[in-house]
Design a protein around this motif. Structure first.
Motif, short mmCIF file in Angstrom:
data_model
loop_
_atom_site.label_atom_id
_atom_site.label_comp_id
_atom_site.label_asym_id
_atom_site.label_seq_id
_atom_site.Cartn_x
_atom_site.Cartn_y
_atom_site.Cartn_z
N THR A 470 -74.57 49.45 -15.06
CA THR A 470 -73.67 48.34 -14.74
C THR A 470 -72.81 48.00 -15.96
OG1 THR A 470 -75.37 46.74 -15.38
CG2 THR A 470 -75.24 47.34 -13.05
N GLU A 471 -71.68 47.36 -15.68
CA GLU A 471 -70.85 46.87 -16.78
C GLU A 471 -71.63 45.88 -17.64
OE1 GLU A 471 -66.83 45.46 -16.33
OE2 GLU A 471 -66.53 46.72 -14.55
N ASP A 472 -72.45 45.09 -17.01
CA ASP A 472 -73.28 44.11 -17.71
C ASP A 472 -74.45 44.83 -18.35
OD1 ASP A 472 -74.83 42.03 -18.60
OD2 ASP A 472 -75.44 41.35 -16.60
N SER A 473 -74.46 44.91 -19.68
CA SER A 473 -75.50 45.67 -20.37
C SER A 473 -76.89 45.06 -20.20
CB SER A 473 -75.16 45.78 -21.86
OG SER A 473 -75.07 44.50 -22.45
N ASP A 474 -76.96 43.79 -19.83
CA ASP A 474 -78.25 43.15 -19.60
C ASP A 474 -78.74 43.30 -18.16
OD1 ASP A 474 -78.47 42.19 -22.25
OD2 ASP A 474 -77.13 40.52 -21.76
N ILE A 475 -77.95 43.88 -17.30
CA ILE A 475 -78.28 44.09 -15.88
C ILE A 475 -78.66 42.77 -15.20
CG2 ILE A 475 -79.35 45.76 -14.28
CD1 ILE A 475 -78.19 47.22 -16.60
N LEU A 476 -77.95 41.72 -15.55
CA LEU A 476 -78.18 40.42 -14.90
C LEU A 476 -77.17 40.17 -13.79
CD1 LEU A 476 -78.89 38.23 -18.07
CD2 LEU A 476 -80.56 39.15 -16.42
N THR A 477 -76.00 40.81 -13.90
CA THR A 477 -74.97 40.71 -12.86
C THR A 477 -74.59 42.11 -12.42
OG1 THR A 477 -73.12 40.75 -14.43
CG2 THR A 477 -74.08 38.59 -13.91
N ILE A 478 -73.90 42.18 -11.28
CA ILE A 478 -73.50 43.48 -10.74
C ILE A 478 -72.14 43.35 -10.07
CG2 ILE A 478 -74.71 43.10 -8.54
CD1 ILE A 478 -75.38 46.13 -8.59
N ASN A 479 -71.33 44.39 -10.20
CA ASN A 479 -70.05 44.42 -9.52
C ASN A 479 -70.26 44.88 -8.08
OD1 ASN A 479 -68.47 43.62 -11.71
ND2 ASN A 479 -68.27 45.71 -12.46
N VAL A 480 -69.70 44.12 -7.14
CA VAL A 480 -69.81 44.46 -5.72
C VAL A 480 -68.40 44.50 -5.12
CG1 VAL A 480 -72.11 43.49 -5.48
CG2 VAL A 480 -70.11 42.06 -5.01
N VAL A 481 -68.29 45.24 -4.03
CA VAL A 481 -66.99 45.36 -3.34
C VAL A 481 -66.65 44.02 -2.70
CG1 VAL A 481 -65.76 46.55 -1.49
CG2 VAL A 481 -67.41 47.81 -2.93
N LYS A 482 -65.39 43.57 -2.90
CA LYS A 482 -64.95 42.32 -2.28
C LYS A 482 -65.11 42.41 -0.77
CE LYS A 482 -61.86 40.36 -5.72
NZ LYS A 482 -60.48 39.89 -6.02
N GLU A 483 -65.50 41.33 -0.15
CA GLU A 483 -65.87 41.35 1.27
C GLU A 483 -64.75 41.86 2.16
OE1 GLU A 483 -67.64 37.82 2.74
OE2 GLU A 483 -69.22 37.76 1.21
N HIS A 484 -63.48 41.51 1.89
CA HIS A 484 -62.40 41.94 2.77
C HIS A 484 -62.11 43.42 2.64
CE1 HIS A 484 -60.17 41.05 -0.98
NE2 HIS A 484 -59.35 42.00 -0.58
N GLU A 485 -62.74 44.09 1.62
CA GLU A 485 -62.54 45.54 1.45
C GLU A 485 -63.65 46.33 2.13
OE1 GLU A 485 -59.92 46.79 -0.04
OE2 GLU A 485 -59.12 44.84 -0.63
#
Length: 486
Positions: A470-485
């Motif tokens: 993940t972009e977040d090196s601490d793996i606390l957040t994650i990038n997800v696809v925007k709902e309308h996509e």
């Protein structure tokens, strides 16, 4: 054409000749044989830096080889019984990606097991090829993923007759082998190319009584990590092609991503290691197999641990086993593999290859000594005595079937939003989450996040697995696809 012998190492010989000429270097690299970076020369050695040179006429050019690199490629192809062998200096990652990108273009389907290395899914992101996942078998007692079932692959082919290729892991990290010959024949009957990730199978080409190699069963392409069991420097590998795969087109694909400044340290290490295996491989890997078997027997005498081998064979998802692998199930000791990995390193100064939730892998090679093997066995016995717990404390992980919602490429490049990992269930991931090693994604771009996946990630974190992706090196957040996509 010059008649070549496996006693030769053309790249090494050309470098030795070049060094003896005492040429004045007005080219790169700028350290000028180490004189411009004395600390580096003192650290790595003058001999090493004197061989760190640039492409030139006497030394050929990796992007378009016509002399010594070309000869070294021909010798490697002979040694591996391939149509051609390419020297890869961006690791086996680049070889896996070149295989997929040679076989598939944007929108083409490729059948593959879901427990592929991240490099294969990265190739799908780059190329736009579409995966058709075959869920691997699972050994319920050991908790390890197995090979692909012939029946499952046949079903995937019948449902996707337009697929261009099939990718096979052989062997897996643990040493499990699929029925490579039957899978290859099946794919060829349906006009599909067979690509084999042999990152852990270099020795199959040179040892006796080892599982079948990709080239020996007629596969079309194979990526081979010479730096693992073959003895070359880290990051050096071979890409093998066979049958009607175009050498020229494959080289064009390789040159899309591989460096134009190929390291002669890596190239010469491949050349020298190929020579060594061609001349001495049978003896080398007989010793390795004997050492692995000795260590397996000693570990199994401890109790609690289970160092497994060919007794697992079932004729399909465990068609063969690589006896040079020392894979050990740890769950009956009540410790996760990653916990034993950490204890071995931190308290016993023993570095093994990896530990996951239920297993450890110690990589055995001809460079090991009997004393080292005995030290490992003694440490495992002491760890059991000091740290053993109720085996029910270890997570009983079942394989999680991925819910593929988008192709890896579409998900990776889609508009995205960042959310807390703990609140991401139901979203489609646009990035990876994986333990490294072995680098097999828990979650890949395009897959829907579930509570089950989040529980497994949390357990891996708790036990000390090194999570990446993940972009977040601490793996606390994650990038997800925007709902309308979605």
């Amino acid at each position: 054409m010059t008649l070549l012998s496996q006693n030769q190492a053309p790249i090494m010989e050309a470098l030795t000749r070049y060094k003896s000429m005492r040429v004045v270097p007005f080219d790169v690299p700028g350290h000028k044989r180490g004189r411009g970076n004395l600390e580096l020369a003192a650290f790595l050695g003058e001999q090493c830096l004197s061989m760190d040179v640039n492409s030139m006429k006497p030394l050929d050019n990796l992007c378009h080889p016509v002399s010594v690199i070309r000869e070294a490629e021909e010798l490697a192809a002979q040694a591996f019984e391939a149509k051609h062998a390419f020297f890869m200096v961006n690791g086996t990652t680049s070889a896996v990606q070149a295989m997929i990108m040679t076989a598939c273009t944007a929108g083409d389907k490729i059948i593959m097991p879901r427990n592929v290395h991240r490099s294969a899914i990265n190739a799908l992101i780059i190329s736009g090829a579409v995966p058709v996942y075959v869920n691997p078998g699972l050994h319920s007692e050991l908790g390890i993923l197995l090979g692909m079932s012939l029946g499952d692959v046949e079903q995937a082919i019948l449902e996707n007759p337009d697929a261009k290729a099939i990718l096979i892991n052989n062997p897996t990290y643990y040493g499990i082998c699929s029925n490579l010959k039957a899978l290859t024949d099946l794919a060829h009957q349906h006009n599909m190319l067979v690509l084999v990730d042999e990152a852990h199978g270099t020795h199959f080409y040179f040892g006796d009584d080892l599982p079948a190699s990709a080239m020996s069963v007629g596969a079309d392409m194979a990526s081979v990590s010479m730096h693992k069991s073959g003895g070359s420097l880290t990051q050096s590998s071979f890409l093998l092609i066979n049958n009607e795969v175009s050498e020229g087109y494959t080289r064009q694909i390789i040159n899309l991503t591989q460096t134009t400044s190929g390291s002669y340290l890596l190239l010469s290490s491949l050349d020298i290691s190929r020579k060594n295996l061609a001349l001495n491989g049978k003896e080398i890997f007989r010793k390795v197999a004997d050492m692995a078997q000795y260590t397996r027997d000693e570990i199994n005498k401890i109790g609690g641990y289970y160092a497994y081998s060919k007794e697992l064979l079932n004729g399909d998802t465990i068609f063969d086993f690589d006896v040079t692998k020392l894979s050990v199930d740890t769950r009956d000791v009540g410790l996760a593999g990653i916990e034993i990995y950490d204890i071995l390193r931190d308290e016993y100064d023993i570095q093994i290859e990896f530990g996951d939730i239920g297993n450890i892998l110690a990589y055995i090679s001809v460079g090991d000594r009997q004393l080292d093997l005995e030290r490992l066995v003694a440490a495992l016995a002491e760890i059991k005595r000091r740290y053993a717990k109720d085996k029910n404390s270890v997570f009983d992980h079942e394989y999680i079937n991925p819910q593929v919602a988008l192709t890896p490429q579409k998900a990776f490049y889609a508009p995205k939003t960042n959310v807390p990992l703990s609140e991401s269930a139901g979203h489609i991931s646009s990035e990876f989450v994986m333990c490294y090693p072995p680098g097999i994604p828990i979650l890949a771009p395009g897959e829907r996040i579930t509570e089950e996946i989040l529980d497994y990630i949390a357990y891996c974190k708790e036990k000390g697995c090194f999570l990446t992706g993940t972009e977040d090196s601490d793996i606390l957040t994650i990038n997800v696809v925007k709902e309308h996509e979605q």
